[in-house]
Design a protein around this motif. Structure first.
Motif, short mmCIF file in Angstrom:
data_model
loop_
_atom_site.label_atom_id
_atom_site.label_comp_id
_atom_site.label_asym_id
_atom_site.label_seq_id
_atom_site.Cartn_x
_atom_site.Cartn_y
_atom_site.Cartn_z
N ASP A 222 71.65 46.90 32.29
CA ASP A 222 72.81 47.37 33.07
C ASP A 222 72.60 47.18 34.57
N HIS B 6 76.59 43.28 35.32
CA HIS B 6 77.69 43.54 34.41
C HIS B 6 78.29 42.22 33.96
N PRO C 188 79.60 53.07 29.97
CA PRO C 188 78.61 53.20 31.06
C PRO C 188 77.80 54.50 31.00
N ARG C 189 78.43 55.62 30.68
CA ARG C 189 77.70 56.89 30.68
C ARG C 189 76.63 56.92 29.59
N ARG D 255 75.21 54.30 28.21
CA ARG D 255 74.19 53.31 28.51
C ARG D 255 73.23 53.83 29.58
N GLN D 256 73.74 54.63 30.52
CA GLN D 256 72.87 55.21 31.53
C GLN D 256 71.88 56.17 30.88
N LYS D 257 72.35 56.99 29.95
CA LYS D 257 71.47 57.92 29.24
C LYS D 257 70.45 57.17 28.39
N LYS E 58 68.75 54.66 29.04
CA LYS E 58 67.59 54.16 29.77
C LYS E 58 66.38 55.07 29.60
N ASP E 59 66.62 56.33 29.24
CA ASP E 59 65.52 57.25 28.98
C ASP E 59 64.76 56.85 27.72
#
Length: 286
Positions: A51, A54, A68-69, A71-73, A75-76
């Motif tokens: 990410d 894009h 997006p939200r 996918r951001q999570k 990354k953990d």
């Protein structure tokens, strides 16, 4: 088999380069190798997965999600190893660990110490005093110490001596015994992938040329050598990346082309490097 990452029809255009209609998946429980010459689109693809870029078209899903939200999570749940680890030279090994650990909710100090000890990393030594191999070992130790489910490796063994490379490959082979993890290994050192990869993705000029089992790719071709006089329009059409010398020729041949070449050719199993080099050499240039 669960897909940890899925790219469907992904395209991205830059000046002078286009990643076009890229479709593949990374499966849980397996090591997927990612090969291609420099400038083929490997790094761009990895940045799209992470990410950091894009897509202009298509969909990238991480753990089943594309919004997006989510996918951001996600990354953990990813461990990422750069070709050149972005460490601060003045920090020690353990100080670097403290910085990295703060970004992950599932950081496991016991696991970090396990890998630090296995790799013989001195916790009080500054980054600037570490060799290239030790920096890469630290990068891998950090990537594996927060129970990541997806390990993304971008040229992790480039420039390392054979002993360190083997040590890293052994760790990855042991790690994938946990069927809940997936490893995506981008490298130009194809011998590493021959040793540990289950699946292969071959990209060239922004297009996927092969996506499937490693062994099936190796079984599709033979490296052939023979006298130049058997080269005619019909046989040339069947061969890939012909290299002619004063006494003969070498080329890559699909298995179904072998009968037409006759008994005067020597056919040998190719390596992944052979397949990549002859395919790239045999492709028409724009």
């Amino acid at each position: 088999m669960e897909d940890v990452v899925t790219l469907e029809g992904v395209s991205k255009t830059f000046r002078g380069f286009r990643l076009e209609d890229v479709t593949f998946s990374i499966k849980k429980g397996f090591i997927t190798g990612f090969i291609g010459p420099n400038g083929s689109g490997k790094t761009t693809t990895i940045k799209l997965i992470m990410d950091l870029l894009h897509p202009d078209a298509g969909t990238v899903r991480l753990f089943g999600h594309s919004d997006p939200r989510s996918r951001q999570k996600a990354k953990d749940r990813i461990g990422f190893v750069y070709a050149e680890p972005p460490f601060y030279d003045e920090l020690t090994v353990d100080q670097t660990k403290t910085v990295v650990a703060s970004f992950y909710s599932r950081w496991d100090e016991r696991l970090y110490r396990h890998y630090r000890n296995q790799f013989e990393l001195p916790g009080d030594r500054k980054i600037k005093a570490l060799s290239t191999g030790m920096k890469m070992k630290l990068s891998i130790a950090l990537a594996l110490s927060h129970h990541a489910e997806l390990i993304l490796l971008d040229e992790p063994t480039s420039g390392l001596d054979p002993i360190v490379r083997r040590e890293i490959l052994d760790v990855l082979a042991e790690l994938i015994q946990d069927e809940g993890k997936a490893i995506f290994f981008s490298t130009h050192i194809t011998t590493d992938l021959e040793r540990i990869a289950d699946y292969m993705i071959f990209i060239h000029r922004g297009r996927i040329l092969y996506n499937g089992e490693k062994d099936r790719l190796l079984e599709q071709y033979r490296l052939v050598k023979g006298p130049r006089e058997i080269l005619n329009p019909e046989t040339r059409e069947k061969l890939i990346g012909i290299r002619e010398t004063g006494v003969g020729f070498e080329a890559l041949a699909p298995n179904d082309a072998l009968p037409a070449l006759g008994s005067r050719v020597l056919a040998e199993p190719p390596s992944l490097e052979d397949i990549m080099l002859y395919t790239v050499k045999g492709e028409p240039h724009a």
